[in-house]
Design a protein around this motif. Structure first.
Motif, PDB file in Angstrom:
ATOM      1  N   LYS A   1       0.853  -1.184   0.000  1.00  0.00           N
ATOM      2  CA  LYS A   1       0.000   0.000   0.000  1.00  0.00           C
ATOM      3  C   LYS A   1       0.892   1.239   0.000  1.00  0.00           C
ATOM      4  O   LYS A   1       1.800   1.364   0.811  1.00  0.00           O
ATOM      5  CB  LYS A   1      -0.897   0.008   1.240  1.00  0.00           C
TER       6      LYS A   1
ATOM      7  N   GLU B   1      -4.334   6.466  -2.766  1.00  0.00           N
ATOM      8  CA  GLU B   1      -3.795   5.208  -2.280  1.00  0.00           C
ATOM      9  C   GLU B   1      -3.618   4.267  -3.467  1.00  0.00           C
ATOM     10  O   GLU B   1      -4.458   4.221  -4.366  1.00  0.00           O
ATOM     11  CB  GLU B   1      -4.781   4.615  -1.276  1.00  0.00           C
TER      12      GLU B   1
ATOM     13  N   LYS C   1       0.769   5.569  -0.324  1.00  0.00           N
ATOM     14  CA  LYS C   1      -0.084   6.761  -0.305  1.00  0.00           C
ATOM     15  C   LYS C   1       0.688   7.949  -0.862  1.00  0.00           C
ATOM     16  O   LYS C   1       1.854   8.148  -0.528  1.00  0.00           O
ATOM     17  CB  LYS C   1      -0.550   7.071   1.110  1.00  0.00           C
TER      18      LYS C   1
ATOM     19  N   VAL D   1      -8.650   8.837  -1.307  1.00  0.00           N
ATOM     20  CA  VAL D   1      -9.092   8.628   0.077  1.00  0.00           C
ATOM     21  C   VAL D   1      -9.813   9.909   0.512  1.00  0.00           C
ATOM     22  O   VAL D   1      -9.217  10.804   1.126  1.00  0.00           O
ATOM     23  CB  VAL D   1      -7.892   8.304   1.004  1.00  0.00           C
TER      24      VAL D   1
ATOM     25  N   TYR E   1      -1.984   0.194  -4.643  1.00  0.00           N
ATOM     26  CA  TYR E   1      -1.498  -1.112  -4.219  1.00  0.00           C
ATOM     27  C   TYR E   1      -0.627  -1.632  -5.355  1.00  0.00           C
ATOM     28  O   TYR E   1      -1.128  -2.104  -6.374  1.00  0.00           O
ATOM     29  CB  TYR E   1      -2.663  -2.052  -3.938  1.00  0.00           C
TER      30      TYR E   1
END
Length: 193
Positions: free
Chosen positions: A145, A182, A147, A170, A184
Motif C-alpha cells: 500500500k 492510495e 499513499k 481517500v 497497491y
C-alpha cells in the motif's frame, strides 16, 4: 483477462481508425494538429511484430544507457509496450532465459530474424506481467500500500488520468489544500521517479 485486453485492443483500433479518418478529411489543417512524437525505434516494429506472429527468435545488438559496450544476444519477443513516448520489446534473452527483460527499441542497434523458433507460453500475460507495476520496469517485489499526498491543483490531473489501475482517492483524508491517493503496487523505479 482476454476479454479485457481484446476490448482494449478493439477500442484502440477503433479510435485510431476514427482519428485517421478525421485527419484524412482535414488535410488543410495538418500544420495546426500537433502530435507527440515517438523518437526512433519504429524501424524495428515490423521485424518484431513478424517475429511475434511467427514465433521467431531475433538476433539483437543493444546499447543500454548505462553501458559503454553493445550487448549481443537473442530475444524471444513476447510483447511490445509504449510508455512515455518510447517503444519497448519485452521477452527472455540468451542472457536471461528464464525471465523476460525490457529493451527500448530506440536503443537497438541491429535486429534480425534468426533461424530459431520459440514458443510463446500460453500461461504468460503481458497485462499480468505489469499488473502490480507502474511504467516499464517490472518488479517481482510484493505489492504494498502506497499513499501519495497531492496538491489540490495537481489532484485534478490525477482524477482525470489515474496513474495505476489500483488508484483510489481517500476522500476522508482530503482537505482543500491536498488530496490523498492510495495505490497497491510494487514501488518500481519508474514510480519512484
Amino acid at each position: 483477462g482476454d476479454e479485457v485486453s481484446e476490448g482494449g485492443v478493439t477500442d484502440w483500433m477503433l479510435s485510431t481508425i476514427a482519428v485517421d479518418n478525421m485527419l484524412n478529411e482535414s488535410r488543410d489543417l495538418r500544420d495546426r494538429i500537433q502530435f507527440e512524437s515517438i523518437p526512433g525505434g519504429q524501424r524495428h516494429l515490423s521485424t518484431i511484430i513478424n517475429a511475434m506472429r511467427e514465433g521467431v527468435v531475433l538476433n539483437m545488438k543493444y546499447r543500454s544507457f548505462w553501458s559503454d559496450s553493445d550487448l549481443d544476444t537473442t530475444i524471444n519477443p513476447y510483447f511490445l509496450k509504449v510508455f512515455e513516448q518510447r517503444w519497448y520489446v519485452i521477452g527472455p534473452t540468451a542472457n536471461h532465459p528464464r525471465d523476460p527483460h525490457t529493451y527500448a527499441l530506440d536503443r537497438i542497434k541491429e535486429l534480425t530474424p534468426s533461424d530459431k523458433k520459440f514458443k510463446y507460453p500460453k500461461t504468460f500475460s503481458p497485462e499480468g506481467y505489469y499488473y502490480n507495476c507502474y511504467g516499464i520496469f517490472h518488479s517481482d517485489g510484493k505489492p504494498e500500500k502506497i499513499k501519495l499526498k497531492v496538491s489540490s491543483y495537481q489532484a485534478l490531473y490525477f482524477d482525470s488520468l489515474p496513474i495505476h489501475r489500483s488508484q483510489r482517492k481517500v476522500d476522508e483524508e482530503c482537505t482543500e489544500d491536498y488530496s490523498l491517493y492510495e495505490y497497491y503496487m510494487a514501488p518500481t523505479f519508474d514510480f519512484i521517479q
